[in-house]
Each structure stands twice: as C-alpha cells, then as structure tokens.
Design a protein around this motif. Sequence first.
Motif, short mmCIF file in Angstrom:
data_model
loop_
_atom_site.label_atom_id
_atom_site.label_comp_id
_atom_site.label_asym_id
_atom_site.label_seq_id
_atom_site.Cartn_x
_atom_site.Cartn_y
_atom_site.Cartn_z
N GLY A 12 3.21 89.34 61.35
CA GLY A 12 2.91 90.76 61.11
C GLY A 12 2.59 91.04 59.66
N LEU A 13 3.34 90.42 58.74
CA LEU A 13 3.11 90.61 57.32
C LEU A 13 1.76 90.06 56.89
CD1 LEU A 13 4.63 91.65 54.80
CD2 LEU A 13 5.45 89.32 54.46
N ILE A 14 1.43 88.87 57.34
CA ILE A 14 0.15 88.25 56.98
C ILE A 14 -1.01 89.05 57.53
CG2 ILE A 14 -1.33 86.23 57.37
CD1 ILE A 14 1.32 84.55 57.23
N LEU A 15 -0.97 89.38 58.82
CA LEU A 15 -2.06 90.15 59.42
C LEU A 15 -2.16 91.54 58.81
CD1 LEU A 15 -1.74 89.21 63.21
CD2 LEU A 15 -3.49 88.43 61.59
N GLY A 16 -1.01 92.18 58.60
CA GLY A 16 -1.00 93.53 58.05
C GLY A 16 -1.59 93.62 56.66
N ILE A 17 -1.24 92.68 55.79
CA ILE A 17 -1.75 92.71 54.42
C ILE A 17 -3.18 92.18 54.37
CG2 ILE A 17 -1.48 91.75 52.10
CD1 ILE A 17 1.54 92.04 52.48
N SER B 162 -2.12 95.68 50.52
CA SER B 162 -3.44 95.08 50.60
C SER B 162 -4.38 95.69 49.55
CB SER B 162 -4.02 95.27 52.00
OG SER B 162 -5.26 94.60 52.13
N ALA B 163 -4.40 97.01 49.46
CA ALA B 163 -5.27 97.69 48.50
C ALA B 163 -4.87 97.35 47.07
CB ALA B 163 -5.21 99.20 48.71
N THR B 164 -3.58 97.30 46.79
CA THR B 164 -3.10 97.01 45.44
C THR B 164 -3.41 95.57 45.05
OG1 THR B 164 -1.35 98.65 45.67
CG2 THR B 164 -1.06 97.01 43.94
N LEU B 165 -3.21 94.63 45.96
CA LEU B 165 -3.53 93.23 45.67
C LEU B 165 -5.01 93.06 45.35
CD1 LEU B 165 -1.34 91.48 48.37
CD2 LEU B 165 -1.05 91.29 45.89
N LEU B 166 -5.85 93.73 46.12
CA LEU B 166 -7.30 93.65 45.86
C LEU B 166 -7.64 94.28 44.51
CD1 LEU B 166 -8.73 94.48 49.39
CD2 LEU B 166 -8.86 92.29 48.19
N TYR C 145 10.43 101.19 52.79
CA TYR C 145 9.40 100.22 53.14
C TYR C 145 9.03 100.39 54.61
CZ TYR C 145 10.39 98.13 48.64
OH TYR C 145 10.55 97.93 47.29
N THR C 146 7.90 101.05 54.85
CA THR C 146 7.46 101.35 56.21
C THR C 146 6.23 100.50 56.55
OG1 THR C 146 5.94 103.08 55.51
CG2 THR C 146 8.24 103.73 55.91
N GLY C 147 5.76 100.64 57.76
CA GLY C 147 4.57 99.90 58.18
C GLY C 147 3.36 100.19 57.33
N HIS C 148 3.32 101.38 56.74
CA HIS C 148 2.17 101.76 55.91
C HIS C 148 2.12 100.97 54.60
CE1 HIS C 148 -1.03 104.54 56.64
NE2 HIS C 148 -1.06 104.88 55.38
N CYS C 149 3.23 100.34 54.24
CA CYS C 149 3.26 99.52 53.01
C CYS C 149 2.27 98.36 53.09
CB CYS C 149 4.67 98.97 52.78
SG CYS C 149 5.87 100.20 52.30
N LEU C 150 1.95 97.92 54.30
CA LEU C 150 1.01 96.80 54.44
C LEU C 150 -0.37 97.19 53.92
CD1 LEU C 150 2.10 95.62 58.00
CD2 LEU C 150 2.87 94.74 55.78
N ARG C 151 -0.83 98.41 54.25
CA ARG C 151 -2.13 98.88 53.76
C ARG C 151 -2.10 99.07 52.25
NH1 ARG C 151 -5.96 100.63 57.01
NH2 ARG C 151 -6.60 102.53 55.95
N ARG C 152 -1.02 99.65 51.76
CA ARG C 152 -0.88 99.89 50.32
C ARG C 152 -0.85 98.56 49.57
NH1 ARG C 152 0.20 104.29 47.78
NH2 ARG C 152 0.81 105.38 49.65
#
Length: 186
Positions: free
Chosen positions: A11-16, A102-106, A93-100
């Motif tokens: 879930g973490l890998i796919l989400g991010i 991903s955007a921050t890492l990029l 830390y919610t499910g929405h953290c995955l999108r955040r």
Amino acid sequence: MTKEFLLIKVGLILGIAGACRTDELVNLTVDDIEDVGSSLIVKIPNTKTKIPRIFVVTDVGRKCSSQPVGKNTMGKIPSVVASYLKLPDVACYTGHCLRRSSATLLADAGVNITTIKRHAGWKSTTVAEGYVENSIENKTKIANQVLVGTTTSAITKTVNVSESNIPSNINFENCTNVTFNLNVNK
C-alpha cells in the motif's frame, strides 16, 4: 518490516509511487496491474477528477496475490508506518499522506509543477502546490543557493580517453557532492 507488514509495504509503495487516493488503492484490481518483468504498470481508471492515470513501480522483486482490502485498512497505512517509526501524532498520518509524500518527493527531486500535476491528476497548480510540503531537504537546498551560491543542478562533462591521451591529472576546485561515472568500453 517483516512478512506481517506485506500489505502495509504494498500500500505504501503503490500509494506514494502513484500519488494515490485511498479510494483509488481500494478500487485497484489485478487487471489494473501489468507485470512487465522488472516493473509493474499500474492503471488507475477511475479517479476523482475523471482523468485516468498510469504509473510505474520499478524494481519489483516479489509477486503478490489478490487480497481484498477495505478503505479503512488502506487509509490507516500511513499511521501504521508512523507508529512503527515511533513518530509523534500518529493519528495525523492519514491515507492522504501518500499523495502529499509523492508530491513532496517529486518537488524535492527538482521535478516541475506541470509534471507533478500530471502525475497526481491535479488540474490546478494551486492545488498541486498545496500538496508539496516544505521539507528540510528542500529548505537546505534553498539555503545553499542563497548563502553559498551553489545549486543542485548537475554539470556533465564527457571526456573520451584512449590509452594515448590519458590525462595525468584533473583538478576540481570548490566542489561538493561530486559523482563520477566511469564507462569502460572494451
């Protein structure tokens, strides 16, 4: 993490990797994931913005099986990871953290806002920018640019060397974080 955390890892890998919403992860089916050997091509056909997305997960080492997972379980993945890492305020830390994330890492990697919008399926630059956290890594890069005058951009110099023209020395001055790539052709 051990085998018991396999669902969390997936879930973490796919989400991010895909900047996925919890609903997008829950609605994924085996048919949405194509195994092409060393990577997976993941299709998100139904998104909140009605714009289907595709992303790739590289360096896939193991096969996974089909396992139904509910929205609440998927949405708790970031809090489980935060708890495992003993971070404060685990409930934040919610499910929405995955999108955040991903955007921050990029953004920290220097990716432009258009690519970040396209990756996550955002139409608005303002919305996309709102997902990018001001990370310490990014603030350090900015401080170095302002105070030291250095940037993180790479300068590439290619030198073709044969046995007859091997340089006796190469001088580098005022360099930090230098990477050398040596390609030997026989």
